[in-house]
Design a protein around this motif. Structure first.
Motif, PDB file in Angstrom:
ATOM      1  N   UNK A 174       0.874  -1.168  -0.058  1.00  0.00           N
ATOM      2  CA  UNK A 174       0.044   0.050   0.102  1.00  0.00           C
ATOM      3  C   UNK A 174       0.645   1.273  -0.055  1.00  0.00           C
ATOM      4  N   UNK A 175       0.660   2.233  -0.901  1.00  0.00           N
ATOM      5  CA  UNK A 175       1.243   3.639  -0.980  1.00  0.00           C
ATOM      6  C   UNK A 175       1.146   4.392   0.096  1.00  0.00           C
ATOM      7  N   UNK A 176       2.153   4.935   0.670  1.00  0.00           N
ATOM      8  CA  UNK A 176       2.036   5.937   1.876  1.00  0.00           C
ATOM      9  C   UNK A 176       1.521   7.112   1.274  1.00  0.00           C
ATOM     10  N   UNK A 177       0.273   7.673   1.661  1.00  0.00           N
ATOM     11  CA  UNK A 177      -0.445   8.860   1.061  1.00  0.00           C
ATOM     12  C   UNK A 177       0.714  10.106   1.207  1.00  0.00           C
ATOM     13  N   UNK A 178       0.916  10.846  -0.150  1.00  0.00           N
ATOM     14  CA  UNK A 178       1.857  11.889  -0.183  1.00  0.00           C
ATOM     15  C   UNK A 178       1.759  12.960   0.776  1.00  0.00           C
ATOM     16  N   UNK A 179       0.347  13.074   1.151  1.00  0.00           N
ATOM     17  CA  UNK A 179       0.350  14.183   2.212  1.00  0.00           C
ATOM     18  C   UNK A 179       1.000  13.924   3.766  1.00  0.00           C
ATOM     19  N   UNK A 180       0.856  12.556   4.051  1.00  0.00           N
ATOM     20  CA  UNK A 180       1.535  12.071   5.137  1.00  0.00           C
ATOM     21  C   UNK A 180       3.046  12.386   4.922  1.00  0.00           C
ATOM     22  N   UNK A 181       3.620  11.588   3.833  1.00  0.00           N
ATOM     23  CA  UNK A 181       4.911  11.813   3.739  1.00  0.00           C
ATOM     24  C   UNK A 181       5.489  13.679   3.883  1.00  0.00           C
ATOM     25  N   UNK A 182       4.735  14.374   3.379  1.00  0.00           N
ATOM     26  CA  UNK A 182       4.856  15.881   3.563  1.00  0.00           C
ATOM     27  C   UNK A 182       4.613  16.387   4.867  1.00  0.00           C
ATOM     28  N   UNK A 183       3.687  15.679   5.506  1.00  0.00           N
ATOM     29  CA  UNK A 183       3.543  15.985   6.787  1.00  0.00           C
ATOM     30  C   UNK A 183       4.730  15.634   7.751  1.00  0.00           C
ATOM     31  N   UNK A 184       5.260  14.329   7.461  1.00  0.00           N
ATOM     32  CA  UNK A 184       6.533  13.902   8.238  1.00  0.00           C
ATOM     33  C   UNK A 184       7.761  14.749   8.055  1.00  0.00           C
ATOM     34  N   UNK A 185       7.896  15.094   6.767  1.00  0.00           N
ATOM     35  CA  UNK A 185       9.083  16.009   6.667  1.00  0.00           C
ATOM     36  C   UNK A 185       9.092  17.374   7.267  1.00  0.00           C
TER      37      UNK A 185
END
Ligand SMILES: [Zn+2]
Length: 199
Positions: free
Chosen positions: A1-12
Motif C-alpha cells: 500500500x502506498x503511503x499517502x503523499x500528504x502524510x510524507x509531506x507532513x512527516x518531512x
C-alpha cells in the motif's frame, strides 16, 4: 500500500520543525556570553535550606536574561524558603508585586531583597513571592531564612535569581562570580546541574 503523499509531506515538515526546536534548545542551553573575570574568594552557602537540592536553569552569561551577567537561576516552586548565602545587613527590598511573566514590562515588577555584605558587596535575591521578604531590616546571618521564592518580574518559571555585585548597576564587571559549598565540595555552579546544600 502506498503511503499517502500528504502524510510524507507532513512527516518531512514535522522533522524539520523538530530539528529547529532541538537546535534552538541546544543553543540556548549550552551557549553563553562572556561574563566578568571577577571571582570572590569567599565560599558562599547555597541560598536555600540545608539538605535541599535545586537545579541551575540559567547560569553565568545565559542567553535568556543573563547576557554578560554573572547570575544564577535556581528552579524552585513558589514559596520555597530562601536562605542567606552570606551574612550582612538588609540594604533594600520590595515585596508588594504579584506580577510576573515574559516581556520587557515585567522587568520592573520583580520583588527582591538585597543584602550588603561586610566587604561592601551586595547579595541580590530576585523574583520573590508577594509578601515574601521575611527580614526587612538589620543583620542577617549566613544560612538564615530571609525570604520566600516566587515568580515576579521577568520570568518563564518560578525560580530564585541570585547574584553578587560590587556596584549596583548591570555593567559586566560590577558582578562577581562566587564559589558555593555544595554536597560535592566547593565549586562554581554550572547550568543544568542540580546542587544540594550540605547540612
Ligand atoms: Zn536570572
Amino acid at each position: 500500500m502506498a503511503i499517502p503523499r500528504r502524510l510524507v509531506r507532513f512527516c518531512k515538515r514535522l522533522l524539520v520543525f523538530l530539528l529547529v526546536v532541538f537546535t534552538v534548545v541546544i543553543f540556548f542551553f549550552f551557549y553563553h556570553n562572556k561574563v566578568t573575570g571577577n571571582l570572590d574568594e569567599y565560599v558562599y552557602e547555597l541560598p536555600f535550606a540545608a539538605g535541599d537540592r535545586h537545579r541551575v536553569v540559567q547560569g553565568y552569561g545565559g542567553l535568556f536574561s543573563h547576557s554578560h551577567i554573572a547570575a544564577i537561576d535556581f528552579a524552585m516552586p513558589v514559596g520555597t524558603p530562601v536562605h542567606a548565602a552570606r551574612s550582612g545587613t538588609v540594604f533594600s527590598f520590595r515585596d508588594d508585586s504579584d506580577e510576573g511573566g515574559v516581556g520587557e514590562s515585567y522587568k520592573r515588577k520583580a520583588n527582591y531583597l538585597m543584602i550588603r555584605h561586610d566587604d561592601g558587596s551586595f547579595g541580590c535575591y530576585w523574583h520573590l513571592a508577594l509578601n515574601g521578604v521575611l527580614v526587612k531590616k538589620g543583620r542577617v546571618e549566613k544560612g538564615q531564612p530571609i525570604a520566600l521564592s516566587g515568580a515576579t518580574g521577568l520570568v518563564v518559571r518560578p525560580h530564585l535569581h541570585f547574584s553578587v555585585k560590587r556596584r549596583l548597576n548591570y555593567d559586566m564587571d560590577s558582578f562577581v562570580r562566587t564559589i558555593f559549598r555544595t554536597a560535592k565540595g566547593e565549586q562554581l555552579l554550572l547550568n543544568g546541574r542540580a546542587y544540594k546544600r550540605p547540612e
